[in-house]
Design an enzyme around this catalytic site. Structure first.
Site, PDB file in Angstrom:
ATOM      1  N   HIS A 195       0.995  -1.093  -0.017  1.00 34.30           N
ATOM      2  CA  HIS A 195       0.171   0.013  -0.094  1.00 34.30           C
ATOM      3  C   HIS A 195       0.838   1.186  -0.071  1.00 34.30           C
ATOM      4  O   HIS A 195       0.613   2.389  -0.787  1.00 34.30           O
ATOM      5  CB  HIS A 195      -0.673   0.076   1.078  1.00 34.30           C
ATOM      6  CG  HIS A 195      -2.023  -0.919   1.412  1.00 34.30           C
ATOM      7  ND1 HIS A 195      -2.893  -0.844   0.293  1.00 34.30           N
ATOM      8  CD2 HIS A 195      -2.172  -1.881   2.025  1.00 34.30           C
ATOM      9  CE1 HIS A 195      -3.826  -1.880   0.692  1.00 34.30           C
ATOM     10  NE2 HIS A 195      -3.449  -2.516   1.529  1.00 34.30           N
ATOM     11  N   CYS A 236       1.356  -3.967 -17.149  1.00 35.96           N
ATOM     12  CA  CYS A 236       0.393  -3.093 -16.497  1.00 35.96           C
ATOM     13  C   CYS A 236       0.551  -3.441 -15.023  1.00 35.96           C
ATOM     14  O   CYS A 236      -0.365  -2.572 -13.940  1.00 35.96           O
ATOM     15  CB  CYS A 236      -0.978  -3.319 -16.891  1.00 35.96           C
ATOM     16  SG  CYS A 236      -1.659  -4.764 -16.590  1.00 35.96           S
ATOM     17  N   ASP A 260       1.045  -9.906  -9.765  1.00 37.73           N
ATOM     18  CA  ASP A 260       0.722 -11.025  -9.453  1.00 37.73           C
ATOM     19  C   ASP A 260       1.574 -12.077 -10.022  1.00 37.73           C
ATOM     20  O   ASP A 260       2.005 -13.250  -9.426  1.00 37.73           O
ATOM     21  CB  ASP A 260      -0.919 -11.341 -10.108  1.00 37.73           C
ATOM     22  CG  ASP A 260      -1.855 -11.022  -9.142  1.00 37.73           C
ATOM     23  OD1 ASP A 260      -1.600 -11.149  -7.847  1.00 37.73           O
ATOM     24  OD2 ASP A 260      -2.822 -10.361  -9.529  1.00 37.73           O
ATOM     25  N   GLU A 274      -0.293 -13.563 -15.526  1.00 35.46           N
ATOM     26  CA  GLU A 274      -0.234 -13.309 -14.078  1.00 35.46           C
ATOM     27  C   GLU A 274       0.271 -14.347 -13.426  1.00 35.46           C
ATOM     28  O   GLU A 274       0.616 -14.139 -12.293  1.00 35.46           O
ATOM     29  CB  GLU A 274      -1.406 -12.698 -13.404  1.00 35.46           C
ATOM     30  CG  GLU A 274      -1.976 -11.540 -14.102  1.00 35.46           C
ATOM     31  CD  GLU A 274      -3.093 -10.810 -13.518  1.00 35.46           C
ATOM     32  OE1 GLU A 274      -3.121  -9.822 -12.703  1.00 35.46           O
ATOM     33  OE2 GLU A 274      -4.491 -11.437 -13.559  1.00 35.46           O
TER      34      GLU A 274
HETATM   35  C1  PEP Z   1      -0.977  -7.273 -11.836  1.00 38.74           C
HETATM   36  O1  PEP Z   1      -1.411  -8.384 -11.041  1.00 38.74           O
HETATM   37  O2  PEP Z   1       0.142  -6.805 -11.999  1.00 38.74           O
HETATM   38  C2  PEP Z   1      -2.209  -6.274 -12.031  1.00 38.74           C
HETATM   39  C3  PEP Z   1      -1.813  -5.383 -12.795  1.00 38.74           C
HETATM   40  O3  PEP Z   1      -3.406  -6.602 -11.487  1.00 38.74           O
HETATM   41  P1  PEP Z   1      -3.903  -6.201 -10.217  1.00 38.74           P
HETATM   42  O4  PEP Z   1      -2.887  -5.314  -9.522  1.00 38.74           O
HETATM   43  O5  PEP Z   1      -5.150  -5.488 -10.342  1.00 38.74           O
HETATM   44  O6  PEP Z   1      -4.147  -7.614  -9.432  1.00 38.74           O
HETATM   45 MG    MG Z   2      -3.344  -8.776 -10.870  1.00 42.97          MG
END
Ligand code: PEP
Ligand code: MG
Length: 544
Positions: free
Chosen positions: A199, A492, A445, A421
């Site tokens: 966080h 992302c 992830d 992921e």
């Molecule tokens: C990730 O897992 O990198 C991702 C972009 O998805 P989230 O952070 O929403 O799980």
């Molecule tokens: Mg994710």
């Protein structure tokens, strides 16, 4: 223990007479100023004999007065709605019933800290029993109790400091509530625990605050020590001189001005295009920065606290609003489960939720949810005259990817992709790309599942560092599969917004980077400083 500076590699412009500490830089920028540690909730000492109940009662009175005075002082500084909340809390601390209750305990032979603890606990139980809004406020009493007990023990009060001047906030770890309450006087964050996807890291990046996490030894420094923080390299310099401090401040002001002026598409120094995109949770986030579109629209953020499923019409209007604001949008279908529960789904409790029914897997239990969402996305696209790209989270096999793609295409959605992921997806990137049009790597992830380390777990933060060669190898595999198939491969996860990593990711074959709006200018600048060959060289070196 502060080291002698060798480990940090020598950050330009500061010596730090008191040595240096090394942590993980998770939010770019430099800051310098006096540090203040976040007070921890005090531990009650073992009860001992009380010789002077009168003195204990006086300590109780003074502690409650100190708590009220501190809250009123903060209310004055905060103003507005925050002031009202703080004043209301101060009134609770001044409540004569609370004082009487604590004095009853001191008269009964308890020391002041224990008497306060008992009085607050009784007050809390009474509030909780009333139910509704008042019961929700019961948790506030714990914060007041910790403050009063700390004051009675002669310790600094826990909670965010408000010294009345700018400071660097140092903590063992920061809770979401702490970080949400940060005022403008916080120059930077340094935590002893935490990881790149904690966080603290995400919030600091969102606010453009320099931040270093996993910085061992920082809590052992004294409050008021002048420290320099480099949120890029993770270095913390101790005992900065006045000259060094003002150099850091000037350098940072110039850096921010330069970034604010930065515009245009992502390009390396030799003109290789890398799309710079935004991660958003709602339409409002879509206009946060000068970017080339939205690379990750986290649709679950719209419905996090819902008890009732959002209707088809409600979804259409939420998606159409985003399509109207951004020219290129990658919509991710609902990613429910683990740290993002969606109560309206009513999913069964799981023993091991991170490895359970989350993301696309929810379709196995509740098939209607994905179909309705795809219908709503298609309808919103027609309404807004948009051509969204759509992708699914937590895809593992080519079979899942193919099924998702068929269902999306059957609704007229032309560009369908999947997130990478889990390691199985990265290893099978070539197979996935036979089914879909693009990949988007969720490094948050992917790191969690590659290193079997919970992404929220501060003790395992080093394992979640996206610079780990094993993670980079998986990304490289996706990049290579994308190159062979002639299809885009984006990142992302949080790694995409790190200007030190961006060139490396491009060198691994990544074609777009999607991040929080505040990260875009620094990533744009980092790419403009390197050629594609240099990116590839960095990637090669990192893999080795
Ligand atoms: C990730 O897992 O990198 C991702 C972009 O998805 P989230 O952070 O929403 O799980
Ligand atoms: Mg994710």
């Amino acid at each position: 223990m502060p080291d002698d500076g060798a480990r940090g590699g020598g950050t330009e412009g500061w010596e730090g007479a008191g040595g240096r500490l090394a942590g993980l830089g998770v939010s770019q920028g430099r800051a310098a100023g006096p540090m203040i540690r976040l007070g921890e909730p005090p531990k009650l000492p073992a009860p001992g004999p009380v010789t002077d109940p009168g003195a204990e009662a006086a300590t109780v009175g003074k502690a409650l007065e100190a708590v009220a005075a501190e809250l009123n002082r903060r209310a004055l500084a905060a103003g507005g709605e925050a002031a009202e909340i703080l004043e209301a809390l101060a009134m609770i601390a001044e409540d004569p019933i609370l004082l009487e209750e604590a004095e009853r305990h001191t008269a009964g032979g308890h020391a002041a800290p224990h008497a306060l603890d008992a009085a607050f606990t009784k007050h809390r139980e009474a509030l909780a029993a009333l139910g509704g809004y008042l019961a929700e406020r019961a948790a506030d009493l714990d914060d007041l109790k910790h403050r009063a007990v700390a004051s009675a023990l002669g310790l600094p009060m826990p909670g965010l400091p408000s010294p009345g001047h700018p400071y660097v906030l140092v903590a063992t770890d920061l809770s979401p509530a702490d970080t949400a309450g940060l005022g403008p006087d916080v120059l930077a964050l340094v935590t002893e625990r935490g990881g790149p996807t904690s966080h603290t890291a995400i919030l600091a990046r969102g606010r453009g605050l320099p931040a270093v996490v996993a910085c061992a030894g920082v809590m052992a420094l004294d409050d008021g020590t002048m420290i320099g923080v480099d949120g890029g390299t993770g270095e913390v310099a101790i005992g900065l001189s006045e000259r060094e401090t003002s150099e850091v401040v000037q350098g940072e002001t110039a850096r921010r001005a330069r970034l604010q002026a930065s515009r245009g598409p992502g390009r390396t120094a030799d003109g290789h295009a890398v799309k710079l995109l935004l991660n958003i949770g709602s339409a409002a986030d879509a206009e946060e920065a000068d970017a080339e579109g939205v690379g990750l629209f986290r649709t679950e953020f719209l419905f996090l606290d819902r008890r009732q499923p959002p209707s088809f019409e409600e979804q259409v209007s939420a998606y159409a609003e985003v399509f109207a604001r951004a020219k290129h949008v990658v919509v991710r279908t609902l990613d429910a489960g683990t740290d993002k529960p969606l109560p309206f789904l009513g999913l069964p409790e799981e023993q091991n939720p991170a490895l359970g029914v989350r993301g696309l897997r929810v379709d196995r239990l509740l098939p209607g949810v994905l179909d309705t969402q795809l219908d709503a996305i298609a309808a919103a696209a027609r309404q807004a005259g948009a051509e969204p790209w759509v992708m699914a989270p937590m895809v593992t096999t080519a079979g899942e990817a193919g099924d998702f793609a068929r269902r999306a295409r059957a609704r007229g959605i032309a560009r369908v992709g999947v997130m990478v992921e889990v390691p199985a997806a990265a290893l099978g990137a070539g197979r996935l790309l036979r089914e879909v049009d693009f990949l988007s790597i969720g490094t948050n992830d992917l790191a969690q599942y590659t290193f079997a380390a919970d992404r929220q777990h501060s003790v395992l933060a080093d394992l979640l560092d996206p610079r780990q060669p094993a993670l980079l190898e998986l990304i490289a595999r996706c990049g290579e599969a994308g190159r062979r198939a002639g299809k885009p491969v984006g990142v992302c996860g949080e790694a995409a917004g790190d200007p030190l990593l961006a060139p490396l990711l491009v060198g691994l074959g990544v074609t777009s980077l999607s991040m929080a709006g505040v990260c875009v200018p620094a990533v744009r600048e980092a790419l403009a400083e390197v050629t594609l060959d240099e990116c590839r060289e960095r990637a090669r070196a990192a893999l080795e």
